[in-house]
Design an enzyme around this catalytic site. Structure first.
Site, mmCIF file in Angstrom:
data_model
loop_
_atom_site.group_PDB
_atom_site.id
_atom_site.type_symbol
_atom_site.label_atom_id
_atom_site.label_comp_id
_atom_site.label_asym_id
_atom_site.label_seq_id
_atom_site.Cartn_x
_atom_site.Cartn_y
_atom_site.Cartn_z
ATOM 1 N N ARG A 103 0.794 -1.221 0.000
ATOM 2 C CA ARG A 103 0.000 0.000 0.000
ATOM 3 C C ARG A 103 0.829 1.275 0.000
ATOM 4 O O ARG A 103 1.921 1.321 0.566
ATOM 5 C CB ARG A 103 -0.930 -0.005 1.224
ATOM 6 C CG ARG A 103 -1.969 -1.122 1.190
ATOM 7 C CD ARG A 103 -2.560 -1.381 2.569
ATOM 8 N NE ARG A 103 -3.601 -2.407 2.518
ATOM 9 C CZ ARG A 103 -3.370 -3.718 2.518
ATOM 10 N NH1 ARG A 103 -2.126 -4.154 2.586
ATOM 11 N NH2 ARG A 103 -4.362 -4.581 2.466
ATOM 12 N N HIS A 129 -0.830 -2.483 -4.535
ATOM 13 C CA HIS A 129 -0.285 -3.382 -5.569
ATOM 14 C C HIS A 129 -0.137 -2.726 -6.939
ATOM 15 O O HIS A 129 -0.256 -3.380 -7.974
ATOM 16 C CB HIS A 129 -1.140 -4.636 -5.675
ATOM 17 C CG HIS A 129 -1.076 -5.524 -4.472
ATOM 18 N ND1 HIS A 129 -0.054 -5.464 -3.545
ATOM 19 C CD2 HIS A 129 -1.928 -6.500 -4.032
ATOM 20 C CE1 HIS A 129 -0.263 -6.362 -2.606
ATOM 21 N NE2 HIS A 129 -1.383 -7.001 -2.855
ATOM 22 N N HIS A 203 3.620 -12.756 -5.591
ATOM 23 C CA HIS A 203 2.511 -12.898 -4.634
ATOM 24 C C HIS A 203 1.959 -14.324 -4.638
ATOM 25 O O HIS A 203 0.750 -14.532 -4.663
ATOM 26 C CB HIS A 203 1.407 -11.907 -4.984
ATOM 27 C CG HIS A 203 0.532 -11.511 -3.837
ATOM 28 N ND1 HIS A 203 -0.325 -12.390 -3.219
ATOM 29 C CD2 HIS A 203 0.364 -10.328 -3.205
ATOM 30 C CE1 HIS A 203 -0.996 -11.764 -2.266
ATOM 31 N NE2 HIS A 203 -0.579 -10.508 -2.218
ATOM 32 N N ASP A 268 -1.346 -10.327 8.261
ATOM 33 C CA ASP A 268 -1.149 -9.464 7.098
ATOM 34 C C ASP A 268 -0.202 -8.368 7.566
ATOM 35 O O ASP A 268 -0.572 -7.204 7.692
ATOM 36 C CB ASP A 268 -2.463 -8.884 6.593
ATOM 37 C CG ASP A 268 -2.327 -8.233 5.221
ATOM 38 O OD1 ASP A 268 -1.191 -8.111 4.733
ATOM 39 O OD2 ASP A 268 -3.363 -7.831 4.643
ATOM 40 N N GLU A 334 5.750 -12.342 0.890
ATOM 41 C CA GLU A 334 5.964 -11.285 -0.100
ATOM 42 C C GLU A 334 7.198 -10.481 0.291
ATOM 43 O O GLU A 334 7.129 -9.562 1.101
ATOM 44 C CB GLU A 334 4.741 -10.385 -0.183
ATOM 45 C CG GLU A 334 3.438 -11.114 -0.463
ATOM 46 C CD GLU A 334 2.227 -10.289 -0.064
ATOM 47 O OE1 GLU A 334 2.187 -9.088 -0.408
ATOM 48 O OE2 GLU A 334 1.330 -10.832 0.607
#
Length: 369
Positions: A103, A129, A203, A268, A334
């Protein structure tokens, strides 16, 4: 006659076995069209029977097939069963993400005194993204190569100046290499003709059981003492905090499902790891499935790692495994620079200038125990 039949049976049995010992190779097949361009599915194989299937549409890793402790081969990444399924939309399965993975707060950043405004495709306020038409919605140019120890697919693309609001013509190269060490190596290279920001990653959603069950029973270890503090929209506040004493502390082997009572939305989170651009990739994370014995080791030159367990995943049809993917059915590692770095001078920089080269490497190595 008996010897002839024995010979024939032996040949048939040999042909039916995986090509263990065969030289690494790359093959391609037409997989459909996107934006009027032909899309191909490339199959990379190594001499140990491991297979990676990757398409030049978005650089998506469609399959990654690896043995369990008993030699059984399974696909250990989530994916869809056709190009048409990907074209209808997906949660970034296995793809190249850019120009900026993760982000950017308020969908804007300032570079050299000029403000750049991006697409607000996250919660209606932020950029995520790389925007709405990001790197994994394009067909890339492709070439292949193989030698005695590896097979490589090279993808290239020019992202034009101001694509999705990012300045500069960005020339990107991504090399996917499957080695005889059962390792998928991903090498990112980029140059620009104007100052810009770049943060590239892959990803892939890993499930070491072969997607037979969720990853809640997998064990994880992430070698990070610090993490990036974020707000309710997962935008960094600018603070870097210690993982010690928090549910984000994964420095010791931890069963993923055992943290769900403290993390109802799953993981996350962005960790600060020891990778350094221009240096040898270092081990930053491990994933282990006790049932299959498979273990995934992640190495990278990047300073950050976002660990994501897909709590909201809900794909009911057209999956590569032939059954639905539900919550926590995959784990993403990631490797990246931190989210929103252009707006936080204390974070490692993501600025790329003319004459400089962006270069990062990530390796996913599969083994068993």
């Amino acid at each position: 006659m008996r010897y002839v039949l024995t010979f024939i049976c032996a040949v048939v049995m040999a042909l039916a076995q995986p090509a263990w010992g065969a030289a690494p190779a790359v093959t391609q097949q037409e997989w459909g069209t996107a934006d009027g361009e032909t899309v191909y599915l490339y199959t990379l194989t190594n001499s140990r029977g491991m297979v990676a299937k990757i398409t030049n549409y978005g650089g998506i890793v469609v399959e990654l097939t690896a043995p369990d402790r008993n030699g059984r081969m399974d696909n250990i990444v989530l994916g869809l069963n056709s190009l048409d399924a990907y074209l209808k939309g997906h949660p970034a399965f296995g793809c190249i993400v850019g120009r900026y993975i993760n982000r950017i707060g308020n969908a804007r950043f300032t570079l050299d005194g000029k403000e750049y405004v991006l697409a607000k495709n996250s919660n209606g306020r932020h950029s995520i993204h790389g925007g709405r038409r990001n790197f994994y919605t394009h067909v890339w140019n492709a070439s292949t190569a193989a030698d005695h120890s590896s097979a490589t697919l090279t993808l290239t693309r020019r992202s034009p100046d101001m694509e999705e609001g990012f300045p500069g013509n960005l020339d990107v190269r991504v090399d996917y290499t499957l080695t005889d060490d059962n390792e998928l190596r991903i090498e990112y290279t980029a140059t620009t003709d104007r100052p810009t920001v770049v943060n590239l990653s892959n990803h892939s959603y890993f499930n070491l059981s072969g997607a037979k069950e969720s990853v809640l029973g997998h064990y994880v270890r992430i070698f990070a003492k610090d993490y990036v503090v974020t707000d309710g929209d997962l935008i960094p506040t600018g603070e870097i905090a210690k993982v010690k004493g928090t549910p984000l502390d994964l420095r010791r082997w931890t069963r993923i499902g055992d943290r769900m009572d403290r993390l109802p939305n799953g993981f996350d989170n962005s960790y600060c790891v020891a990778g350094r651009s221009g240096r040898k990739p270092v081990l930053v994370a491990e994933l282990y499935d006790p049932a299959s014995g498979r273990e995934l080791k992640t190495f990278t030159t990047q300073p950050g790692l976002c660990f994501y367990t897909a709590k909201t995943l809900n794909i009911r049809a057209n999956t590569r495994h032939g059954h639905p993917y539900s919550a926590s059915w995959g784990a993403c590692f990631e490797t990246q620079h931190h989210p929103d770095s252009p707006n936080h001078p204390n974070f490692p920089t993501t600025v790329l200038r003319p004459g400089d080269t962006y270069h990062e490497v990530t390796m996913y190595r599969v083994g068993c125990r």
